[in-house]
Each structure stands twice: as C-alpha cells, then as structure tokens.
Scaffold this motif. Sequence first.
Motif, PDB file in Angstrom:
ATOM      1  N   THR A   3     -25.935 -18.363   9.732  1.00  9.35           N
ATOM      2  CA  THR A   3     -24.547 -18.046  10.017  1.00  9.35           C
ATOM      3  C   THR A   3     -23.700 -18.511   8.838  1.00  9.35           C
ATOM      4  O   THR A   3     -23.656 -19.701   8.540  1.00  9.35           O
ATOM      5  N   LEU A   4     -23.052 -17.576   8.175  1.00  6.69           N
ATOM      6  CA  LEU A   4     -22.194 -17.926   7.056  1.00  6.69           C
ATOM      7  C   LEU A   4     -20.786 -18.195   7.569  1.00  6.69           C
ATOM      8  O   LEU A   4     -20.129 -17.284   8.074  1.00  6.69           O
ATOM      9  N   PRO A   5     -20.323 -19.435   7.486  1.00  6.73           N
ATOM     10  CA  PRO A   5     -18.986 -19.745   7.995  1.00  6.73           C
ATOM     11  C   PRO A   5     -17.903 -19.154   7.099  1.00  6.73           C
ATOM     12  O   PRO A   5     -18.048 -19.113   5.877  1.00  6.73           O
ATOM     13  N   SER A   6     -16.836 -18.665   7.713  1.00  9.10           N
ATOM     14  CA  SER A   6     -15.694 -18.152   6.962  1.00  9.10           C
ATOM     15  C   SER A   6     -14.728 -19.301   6.695  1.00  9.10           C
ATOM     16  O   SER A   6     -14.314 -19.996   7.626  1.00  9.10           O
ATOM     17  N   ARG A   7     -14.354 -19.462   5.457  1.00  6.76           N
ATOM     18  CA  ARG A   7     -13.406 -20.519   5.099  1.00  6.76           C
ATOM     19  C   ARG A   7     -12.071 -20.333   5.803  1.00  6.76           C
ATOM     20  O   ARG A   7     -11.349 -21.281   6.051  1.00  6.76           O
ATOM     21  N   ASP A   8     -11.732 -19.069   6.114  1.00 14.86           N
ATOM     22  CA  ASP A   8     -10.445 -18.773   6.741  1.00 14.86           C
ATOM     23  C   ASP A   8     -10.309 -19.392   8.133  1.00 14.86           C
ATOM     24  O   ASP A   8      -9.200 -19.525   8.639  1.00 14.86           O
ATOM     25  N   ILE A  85     -15.615 -29.714   2.526  1.00 14.84           N
ATOM     26  CA  ILE A  85     -16.119 -29.762   3.894  1.00 14.84           C
ATOM     27  C   ILE A  85     -14.993 -29.348   4.828  1.00 14.84           C
ATOM     28  O   ILE A  85     -13.978 -30.031   4.927  1.00 14.84           O
ATOM     29  N   GLY A  86     -15.175 -28.214   5.476  1.00 12.34           N
ATOM     30  CA  GLY A  86     -14.201 -27.724   6.441  1.00 12.34           C
ATOM     31  C   GLY A  86     -14.556 -28.222   7.825  1.00 12.34           C
ATOM     32  O   GLY A  86     -15.714 -28.184   8.230  1.00 12.34           O
ATOM     33  N   ILE A  87     -13.546 -28.689   8.544  1.00 10.34           N
ATOM     34  CA  ILE A  87     -13.717 -29.194   9.908  1.00 10.34           C
ATOM     35  C   ILE A  87     -12.635 -28.565  10.773  1.00 10.34           C
ATOM     36  O   ILE A  87     -11.476 -28.480  10.363  1.00 10.34           O
ATOM     37  N   ASP A 106     -17.577 -24.595  -4.435  1.00 10.63           N
ATOM     38  CA  ASP A 106     -16.728 -23.477  -4.858  1.00 10.63           C
ATOM     39  C   ASP A 106     -16.675 -22.459  -3.722  1.00 10.63           C
ATOM     40  O   ASP A 106     -16.303 -22.826  -2.629  1.00 10.63           O
ATOM     41  N   GLU A 107     -17.095 -21.240  -3.934  1.00  9.06           N
ATOM     42  CA  GLU A 107     -17.056 -20.224  -2.881  1.00  9.06           C
ATOM     43  C   GLU A 107     -18.397 -20.042  -2.182  1.00  9.06           C
ATOM     44  O   GLU A 107     -18.511 -19.233  -1.263  1.00  9.06           O
ATOM     45  N   GLN A 108     -19.423 -20.782  -2.596  1.00 12.35           N
ATOM     46  CA  GLN A 108     -20.749 -20.613  -2.003  1.00 12.35           C
ATOM     47  C   GLN A 108     -20.905 -21.493  -0.769  1.00 12.35           C
ATOM     48  O   GLN A 108     -20.766 -22.712  -0.833  1.00 12.35           O
ATOM     49  N   ALA A 109     -21.221 -20.857   0.359  1.00 10.83           N
ATOM     50  CA  ALA A 109     -21.479 -21.603   1.591  1.00 10.83           C
ATOM     51  C   ALA A 109     -22.834 -22.288   1.476  1.00 10.83           C
ATOM     52  O   ALA A 109     -23.834 -21.650   1.148  1.00 10.83           O
TER      53      ALA A 109
END
Length: 148
Positions: A3-8, A85-87, A106-109
């Motif tokens: 599952t690739l998380p969306s930064r948005d 790290i997005g939470i 950077d932009e790589q999950a």
Amino acid sequence: MPTLPSRDLFSFFHTLRVRWAEVDPQSIVFNGHYLTYADVAITEYFRALGIRYPQDLSCEGGDFFAIKTVLEYLAPARFDDQLQIGIRVARLGRSSLSFALGIWRDEQALTSGEVIYVHAQTASRSSSPLPSWLREKILAFEGHAPQQ
C-alpha cells in the motif's frame, strides 16, 4: 501488493535523519528501528497538539497501551537519509485510536503502517473512554473527523 501511502492524507510530518547505529550489515535501516521512528513521530504529533506526553495523557489515571502495529516495507532507508514521517489519526474509537503512518525519502515512499493504542486505566489496565479533551484536540488539528 504494498500500500503506497499518499502524502496528501497527512497534515503532520516529522523529519528524522538515519544514524549510523540504525543501519545493519546490509547497509540499510534495521527493520525494528521503524517502530522507533513511528514512536518518535507520534510523540511529536502530540507535541504539535499542545499535549505533553506522557504527563497530560496520564493525568486522569489513564494511559495508552500499544495493542497492534503493522508495517509494510516498500523500499529501504540508508545511513544519512533524511526521512519525512507522516502521522495522522485514522480512527477514533470509544477507547482506542489508530495512527496511520507513512515514511518517505524525498518523494519515495519507504514504509506505510498503522499503530493502534487503547486507552486504559493504569492500575487495572481495563479500557476506558478516550478523554473528551483529547478527542477535541485531535478533531481540531486534523480538520475532519477520522473514521469512528
């Protein structure tokens, strides 16, 4: 399929740089360190909400206990990488909350995951409702109601 998380989906990010001691003989971050990264970012999330952890969360005789963690490793992090790290709180239950996390270089999950905590009375370890003040702070910070 990962599952690739969306930064948005994330409004909070904490930046961490990979230290030499976190890299294994394969020259990548040892898998166990990702839970430490998640823990640090969750503590910083609480700080962003104006919550002192653990003092504020334990002031009413309760505390949070991790009951489930899930991590998907999508790509490795390496020494000196700067990680974002997005939470976010993905779910608010009666006595539990679920954090979704994503780790990027950077932009790589690199990693996606979930950490679930249950709120319980410290002495009895029996579940108790999330404090209303905590629920209010999370809803105000996230800007929308997480899944119930």
